[in-house]
Design a protein around this motif. Structure first.
Motif, PDB file in Angstrom:
ATOM      1  N   GLU A 180     -79.573 -47.788  31.075  1.00 37.27           N
ATOM      2  CA  GLU A 180     -79.273 -47.206  32.375  1.00 37.27           C
ATOM      3  C   GLU A 180     -77.780 -46.942  32.574  1.00 37.27           C
ATOM      4  N   PHE A 181     -76.938 -47.579  31.763  1.00 38.89           N
ATOM      5  CA  PHE A 181     -75.487 -47.405  31.889  1.00 38.89           C
ATOM      6  C   PHE A 181     -75.085 -45.947  31.638  1.00 38.89           C
ATOM      7  N   LYS A 182     -75.903 -45.214  30.895  1.00 36.83           N
ATOM      8  CA  LYS A 182     -75.589 -43.822  30.557  1.00 36.83           C
ATOM      9  C   LYS A 182     -75.597 -42.913  31.785  1.00 36.83           C
ATOM     10  N   THR A 183     -76.458 -43.193  32.735  1.00 37.31           N
ATOM     11  CA  THR A 183     -76.665 -42.262  33.847  1.00 37.31           C
ATOM     12  C   THR A 183     -76.181 -42.791  35.188  1.00 37.31           C
ATOM     13  N   ARG A 184     -75.635 -43.997  35.221  1.00 32.52           N
ATOM     14  CA  ARG A 184     -75.213 -44.578  36.494  1.00 32.52           C
ATOM     15  C   ARG A 184     -73.775 -44.221  36.840  1.00 32.52           C
ATOM     16  N   THR A 185     -73.547 -44.093  38.164  1.00 30.51           N
ATOM     17  CA  THR A 185     -72.175 -43.872  38.626  1.00 30.51           C
ATOM     18  C   THR A 185     -71.293 -45.024  38.183  1.00 30.51           C
ATOM     19  N   GLN A 186     -71.807 -46.263  38.304  1.00 34.25           N
ATOM     20  CA  GLN A 186     -71.083 -47.419  37.780  1.00 34.25           C
ATOM     21  C   GLN A 186     -71.422 -47.566  36.295  1.00 34.25           C
ATOM     22  N   GLY A 187     -71.080 -46.522  35.549  1.00 34.94           N
ATOM     23  CA  GLY A 187     -71.380 -46.452  34.130  1.00 34.94           C
ATOM     24  C   GLY A 187     -70.635 -45.270  33.532  1.00 34.94           C
ATOM     25  N   LEU A 188     -71.270 -44.578  32.576  1.00 33.81           N
ATOM     26  CA  LEU A 188     -70.588 -43.484  31.892  1.00 33.81           C
ATOM     27  C   LEU A 188     -70.256 -42.326  32.826  1.00 33.81           C
ATOM     28  N   VAL A 189     -71.113 -42.088  33.822  1.00 40.21           N
ATOM     29  CA  VAL A 189     -70.852 -40.999  34.770  1.00 40.21           C
ATOM     30  C   VAL A 189     -69.554 -41.261  35.533  1.00 40.21           C
ATOM     31  N   GLY A 190     -69.401 -42.487  36.025  1.00 42.30           N
ATOM     32  CA  GLY A 190     -68.196 -42.838  36.763  1.00 42.30           C
ATOM     33  C   GLY A 190     -66.959 -42.886  35.876  1.00 42.30           C
ATOM     34  N   LEU A 191     -67.131 -43.355  34.646  1.00 42.52           N
ATOM     35  CA  LEU A 191     -65.998 -43.381  33.716  1.00 42.52           C
ATOM     36  C   LEU A 191     -65.430 -41.975  33.519  1.00 42.52           C
ATOM     37  N   VAL A 240     -61.360 -58.975  25.470  1.00 46.52           N
ATOM     38  CA  VAL A 240     -60.441 -58.439  26.477  1.00 46.52           C
ATOM     39  C   VAL A 240     -61.215 -57.574  27.460  1.00 46.52           C
ATOM     40  N   VAL A 241     -61.236 -57.998  28.722  1.00 50.38           N
ATOM     41  CA  VAL A 241     -61.849 -57.211  29.790  1.00 50.38           C
ATOM     42  C   VAL A 241     -60.813 -56.212  30.300  1.00 50.38           C
ATOM     43  N   LEU A 242     -61.125 -54.936  30.205  1.00 47.11           N
ATOM     44  CA  LEU A 242     -60.178 -53.915  30.638  1.00 47.11           C
ATOM     45  C   LEU A 242     -60.119 -53.838  32.166  1.00 47.11           C
ATOM     46  N   LYS A 243     -58.935 -53.749  32.693  1.00 44.76           N
ATOM     47  CA  LYS A 243     -58.737 -53.712  34.141  1.00 44.76           C
ATOM     48  C   LYS A 243     -59.316 -52.428  34.722  1.00 44.76           C
ATOM     49  N   ASP A 244     -59.695 -52.508  35.989  1.00 48.40           N
ATOM     50  CA  ASP A 244     -60.387 -51.403  36.671  1.00 48.40           C
ATOM     51  C   ASP A 244     -59.678 -51.106  37.995  1.00 48.40           C
ATOM     52  N   PRO A 245     -58.458 -50.546  37.940  1.00 51.12           N
ATOM     53  CA  PRO A 245     -57.670 -50.372  39.166  1.00 51.12           C
ATOM     54  C   PRO A 245     -58.257 -49.404  40.172  1.00 51.12           C
ATOM     55  N   LYS A 246     -59.150 -48.515  39.744  1.00 49.10           N
ATOM     56  CA  LYS A 246     -59.749 -47.533  40.657  1.00 49.10           C
ATOM     57  C   LYS A 246     -61.141 -47.947  41.140  1.00 49.10           C
ATOM     58  N   PHE A 247     -61.537 -49.177  40.821  1.00 47.17           N
ATOM     59  CA  PHE A 247     -62.803 -49.754  41.303  1.00 47.17           C
ATOM     60  C   PHE A 247     -64.014 -48.890  40.932  1.00 47.17           C
ATOM     61  N   LEU A 248     -64.111 -48.533  39.656  1.00 40.89           N
ATOM     62  CA  LEU A 248     -65.363 -47.957  39.163  1.00 40.89           C
ATOM     63  C   LEU A 248     -66.502 -48.926  39.453  1.00 40.89           C
ATOM     64  N   PHE A 249     -66.256 -50.200  39.170  1.00 40.22           N
ATOM     65  CA  PHE A 249     -67.242 -51.232  39.447  1.00 40.22           C
ATOM     66  C   PHE A 249     -66.873 -51.897  40.774  1.00 40.22           C
ATOM     67  N   ALA A 250     -67.747 -51.801  41.755  1.00 44.29           N
ATOM     68  CA  ALA A 250     -67.456 -52.303  43.102  1.00 44.29           C
ATOM     69  C   ALA A 250     -67.192 -53.809  43.078  1.00 44.29           C
ATOM     70  N   ALA A 251     -66.430 -54.250  44.076  1.00 41.07           N
ATOM     71  CA  ALA A 251     -66.078 -55.664  44.184  1.00 41.07           C
ATOM     72  C   ALA A 251     -67.326 -56.542  44.228  1.00 41.07           C
ATOM     73  N   GLN A 252     -67.272 -57.667  43.528  1.00 41.25           N
ATOM     74  CA  GLN A 252     -68.345 -58.661  43.541  1.00 41.25           C
ATOM     75  C   GLN A 252     -67.710 -60.046  43.635  1.00 41.25           C
ATOM     76  N   ASN A 253     -66.937 -60.267  44.683  1.00 45.90           N
ATOM     77  CA  ASN A 253     -66.246 -61.542  44.853  1.00 45.90           C
ATOM     78  C   ASN A 253     -67.211 -62.640  45.282  1.00 45.90           C
ATOM     79  N   VAL A 254     -67.019 -63.821  44.726  1.00 45.12           N
ATOM     80  CA  VAL A 254     -67.774 -64.992  45.174  1.00 45.12           C
ATOM     81  C   VAL A 254     -67.372 -65.297  46.617  1.00 45.12           C
ATOM     82  N   THR A 255     -68.359 -65.338  47.506  1.00 48.88           N
ATOM     83  CA  THR A 255     -68.106 -65.440  48.940  1.00 48.88           C
ATOM     84  C   THR A 255     -69.157 -66.319  49.605  1.00 48.88           C
TER      85      THR A 255
END
Length: 312
Positions: A180-191, A240-255
């Motif tokens: 599903e990563f191929k077609t998701r906005t939070q995936g290749l489409v968003g990248l 190494v986790v690559l940084k995501d300064p433009k928030f391709l992946f939405a925040a998921q903070n422990v809350t």
């Protein structure tokens, strides 16, 4: 991927059966705190819950021990089930405190049409739209979310620290992830749309195949992988986790999500103190101990609380 669908995969340990008995929680007779915000630190009992995957139970244990350190009596109701099971319990007061992931809480339970991405936007939307009986407390810096992760060797070879750094070299690389990563906005489409990144090849796998992805990454069969940020392999294999300064992946903070009338200022302060200290690196280290080293979750929680100076 939204946090609601990938949490169990993050650790590779899924508790398959929903613990329906745990969902009963507390009512006005079993929970003396119902309707009494002053009683949490003076003889009442706070019910701390968790979802049915190891990281959530670990966070629930951290919350529980921190509250107990402040003299608050705690009842643990862990491994309740998915958000669809436990969320209404919190809203109705059956569960008083539960560790949440703010982005998924918003998108799955509160506002499915939200376009909020960063922590500030997500929390503002939650505060505006949560039912009046509940509230979120402070978010931790710690997150468990999708990422594009590479080996240390690949990061050094192509000078990669951020998703933006992939743009000039991605055409030479293969990225692996759930199909599903191929077609998701939070995936290749968003990248492509957000960062201008187009990989030379995509290697699809079954959803949740994190261990397979890590193995392919280490063998250089793929040069980048869609891993979850608290996967213990990141620490164990020095990935190494690559940084995501433009928030391709939405925040998921422990809350912490809490039932308002059951949690007094002392309890809130204890939970907020956890959020002030907890980092993604902390979660990574704890999940390594829990999953790879098979340490007891209670002992892992105690060790972290002591190292953070939150209990003696």
């Amino acid at each position: 991927m939204r946090r609601s669908t990938f949490l169990s995969a993050a650790t590779g340990l899924v508790v398959s059966a929903l613990s329906l008995t745990a969902c009963g929680g507390s009512d006005s007779s079993s929970n003396p705190l119902a309707g009494d915000s002053a009683s949490a630190g003076s003889g009442g009992t706070v019910v701390v819950g968790s979802a049915n995957f190891p990281e959530s139970s670990l966070l629930g244990e951290i919350y529980a021990q921190a509250l107990e350190a402040k003299g608050i009596k705690v009842t643990r109701k862990f491994d309740i089930g998915a958000r669809e099971v436990y969320y209404d319990q919190v809203v109705k007061g059956g569960i008083d405190v539960i560790p949440e992931y703010n982005g998924a809480l918003l998108a799955v339970a509160v506002d499915k049409n939200s376009t909020a991405t960063n922590t500030t936007e997500v929390n503002a939307a939650l505060k505006a739209k949560l039912p009046s009986s509940v509230e979120i407390l402070d978010s931790a810096a710690a997150e468990d979310k999708d990422s594009i992760t590479v080996t240390a060797a690949t990061a050094a070879k192509y000078n990669l620290t951020s998703l933006a750094d992939l743009k000039p070299v991605a055409s030479k690389l293969t990225v692996g992830g759930g199909s599903e990563f191929k077609t998701r906005t939070q995936g290749l489409v968003g990248l492509k749309n957000i960062y201008g990144v187009e990989f030379g090849k995509f290697q699809p796998l079954d959803a949740g195949a994190q261990s397979t992805l890590v193995d392919l990454l280490k063998k250089d069969k793929v040069q980048a992988a869609n891993l979850y940020t608290t996967d213990p392999s990141i620490v164990a294999d020095k990935l190494v986790v690559l940084k995501d300064p433009k928030f391709l992946f939405a925040a998921q903070n422990v809350t912490p999500l809490v039932y308002k009338s059951a949690v007094n200022d002392t309890a809130k302060a204890a939970l907020n103190a956890i959020s002030a200290k907890l980092t993604t690196e902390d979660l990574l280290e704890m999940m390594k101990k829990l999953v790879n080293d098979k340490e007891d979750s209670s002992e892992v929680a105690t060790a972290w609380l002591k190292s953070a100076g939150l209990v003696s």
